[in-house]
Design an enzyme around this catalytic site. Sequence first.
Site: not given
Length: 285
Positions: A14, A254-256
Site C-alpha cells: 500500500t 507509519a507509511k506516511r
Amino acid sequence: MPHPLVTRFAPSPTGLLHKGHAYSALAAHELARRRGGRFLLRIEDIDPTRCTRENAENIFEDLAWLGLTWEEPVRFQSEHLADYDDAAADLRARGLLYPCFCTRVEIQREIERAGRAPHGSEGPLYPGTCRRLTGSEREARLSSGTPYAMRLDLGAALAATGSGLFWDDVKHGRIAARPERLGDAVIVRKDIGTSYHLAVVVDDALQGVTEIVRGEDLLEATHLHRVLQELLGLPVPVYHHHPLLTDEAGRRLAKRDRSATLRSLREAGTSPAELRRELGFDDGG
Ligand code: GLU
C-alpha cells in the site's frame, strides 16, 4: 527428522516500506538463517483499492537492497482468492459465519440506540444485529441482492473449538486466546470478498509457515487467528510479536512518515549495513 523452520515477511503493498518493515523483515530473515530454515516473502494484496503492483515492485527492490533473499515464486494473495473462498464456504456451510448487511452508519446507530455496547480492543463490538435475523428475514435480504459481509458467529465458533485455545509467543510467553475481544469479526469483507484474517491464516498454513514474526500491532488479531486455525484444522505456528519501532517523539512509524522510508534512506546515502546495524542486526555478514 524435525521439520525445517519456515518463516515469512508478508507486507501489504500500500506504499513504501519504512524502517519498521525493515525490522520485521530482517528479524524473520535472521531467524531463518540462524536456524537453517526457509524465508518466504508474501504480498498481501487482497485490497485492490489500496494495493498496487508498483508498490510490490518497490518492496522487492527495497528488500534486495537490504540484502535479503527469498524463495520464488512470491505468493501474491490476489492470485489465490479461490483458496480464501473455499475456506469461507467451509465455515459458512458449518453455520460458523453469517451474512451481515449492516453499513457502518447502521452499526453506529445500533450501538447508540442500545446505549451500552460491549467494547473490545478496537472499540465497540458489533452488536450482533444480523446474527439475530430470522431465517426468512435473512433470505429476503439475500434475495434482494443487498451487499453483505460475512461475520464469525463467535458463540458458535467457541462452541465448536472449546475455550482453551492458546498460542506460544516468543516474547510474551503462552497466551490464552481471547477472541471475545474482537467479537463477531468480519471474515469476508463486503468489498473484497475475503479479509486479512482469513487470508493470512489460510496462507500461513498452505505455505507451511512454522514461525510468524510480526509487529505487536497484530497481536490482537492473533486471538482471532487462533480460532480460525482451530475451526479450519490448521497447524498453529509459533509467534514472535515484536515491539514496534517509534520515531524520536515516541510515535509509531507509519507509511506516511516519508523520511523513514527505505527509499528515502537509500537516496540520502544510508548504506544497508548502516541500517542493519541501527536496527540491531549486526551479524558481521
Ligand atoms: N500484511 C500485514 C501488514 O502489512 C501483515 C501480515 C502479517 O504479518 O501477519 O500489516
